[in-house]
Motif scaffolding. Structure first.
Motif, PDB file in Angstrom:
ATOM      1  N   GLN A  47     -49.402  58.272  10.485  1.00  0.00           N
ATOM      2  CA  GLN A  47     -48.886  59.642  10.650  1.00  0.00           C
ATOM      3  C   GLN A  47     -49.997  60.640  11.010  1.00  0.00           C
ATOM      4  N   ARG A  50     -50.903  60.082  14.633  1.00  0.00           N
ATOM      5  CA  ARG A  50     -49.852  60.587  15.521  1.00  0.00           C
ATOM      6  C   ARG A  50     -49.918  62.110  15.621  1.00  0.00           C
ATOM      7  N   ASP A  51     -50.133  62.765  14.482  1.00  0.00           N
ATOM      8  CA  ASP A  51     -50.228  64.229  14.481  1.00  0.00           C
ATOM      9  C   ASP A  51     -51.409  64.689  15.321  1.00  0.00           C
ATOM     10  N   LYS A  54     -50.612  64.445  18.960  1.00  0.00           N
ATOM     11  CA  LYS A  54     -49.653  65.496  19.318  1.00  0.00           C
ATOM     12  C   LYS A  54     -50.372  66.843  19.456  1.00  0.00           C
ATOM     13  N   ASN A  55     -51.247  67.128  18.497  1.00  0.00           N
ATOM     14  CA  ASN A  55     -51.971  68.405  18.511  1.00  0.00           C
ATOM     15  C   ASN A  55     -52.860  68.532  19.742  1.00  0.00           C
ATOM     16  N   GLU A  82     -59.951  68.251  16.235  1.00  0.00           N
ATOM     17  CA  GLU A  82     -58.902  67.526  15.513  1.00  0.00           C
ATOM     18  C   GLU A  82     -59.498  66.571  14.487  1.00  0.00           C
TER      19      GLU A  82
END
Ligand code: GDP
Length: 296
Positions: A47, A50-51, A54-55, A82
């Motif tokens: 997770q 994935r975040d 996406k960011n 990130e």
């Protein structure tokens, strides 16, 4: 995958992207997918990865970036930011103040490096003019008190423990009271660990925490921990108010994923890292220099 490999693989992915003549959707995706694979094989939670992807995609909108923009630099910066964000819970941990008594409780599984780290933490502050003290409330592992006593003696740090008392809560409270009277400003409580996450361990941690009311609870984790890091950190956080993390054995087969997962699970920052067995092999953990070093 160990930490150095993780950094190397991410840097390589960025390098491939920057080498491309034109940076289009495919080049960006290839780069992000390779970073994703690298993080996943370092046991970073799916997770989180994935975040992150996406960011980055939300920040780097290739269509909107005018031709004159330096896409490479923008993408590189977004990846760096990130990675930093994954290690930064957004709020600092409680920081003890010299001269004002603070109680710091250490928790972690057996073998994580907890006892060694307690002494390193005490020694680090002692060198800066603090008056630390060590309390051994580990009555579970035979030899725990001797180990702490030996470490403490070597570092010339006062210690408290018992060979006969079997109640960890009683020892912790007595130790804290003793050192408060001696005007110690950093009272460090080492606690018991078990090989496994067990209900009894978490209940004991809850009781010691409730009885000593620590200003800070530090979760100590072996940096080579894999997939289980997130659950382990979360289990401790559910029992006691973990406010900071120390990652040990960063000199060894540290994976990096463990640190990222521990931050996510405890919503607490990593404050120090252990880089060897010796008392001085202990460093302040700063997110940006850590990520820079990781990427080489
Ligand atoms: P505890 O059971 O959690 O209290 O763990 P210990 O403090 O007894 O440490 C377990 C082992 O890990 C010992 O052999 C320590 O010397 C070793 N250790 C602790 N921290 C580090 C570290 O940062 N680097 C390395 N290489 N070894 C460490």
């Amino acid at each position: 995958m160990v930490l150095a490999d993780l950094g190397g693989r991410i840097s390589h992915a960025i390098q491939q992207m920057t080498n491309a003549t034109v940076i289009d959707e495919k080049v960006l995706n290839d780069c992000l997918n390779e970073i994703t694979r690298a993080l996943l094989s370092s046991d970073v939670q799916f997770q989180l990865v994935r975040d992150m992807q996406k960011n980055i995609k939300a920040i780097v909108n290739l269509d909107e970036l005018a031709a004159g923009h330096n896409k490479r630099r923008i993408i590189q910066q977004a990846i760096f930011n990130e990675l930093c964000k994954m290690l930064d819970p957004g709020k600092p941990s409680f920081t003890p103040k010299k001269g004002k008594p603070s109680i710091v409780m250490f928790v972690g599984l057996q073998g994580s490096g907890k006892t060694t780290t307690c002494t390193k933490y005490a020694h680090y502050h002692q060198k800066k003019g603090w008056k630390p003290a060590l309390v051994c409330s580990d009555t579970f592992r035979a030899g725990a008190f001797d180990q702490l006593k030996q470490n403490a003696t070597k570092a010339r740090i006062p210690f408290y423990g018992s060979y006969t008392e079997s109640d960890p809560v009683k020892i912790a409270v007595e130790g804290v009271e003793t050192f408060k009277k001696e005007y110690c400003d950093l009272i460090i409580v080492d606690t018991s660990g078990r090989h496994k996450q067990e209900a009894a361990l978490f209940e004991e941690m809850r009781q010691v925490s409730e009885a000593t009311n620590p200003d800070l609870v530090i979760f100590v984790m072996d940096g080579s921990m894999g997939q289980a890091a997130f659950d382990q950190a979360q289990a401790f956080k559910l029992s006691v108010p973990v406010g900071a993390v120390i990652i040990t054995k960063m000199d060894g087969h540290a994976k990096g994923g463990g640190a990222l997962s521990a931050v996510a699970a405890t919503k607490s920052p990593v404050i120090f890292m252990g880089t060897g067995e010796h008392m001085d092999e202990f460093e302040v953990f700063d997110v940006k220099p850590f990520v820079s070093r990781l990427l080489g």
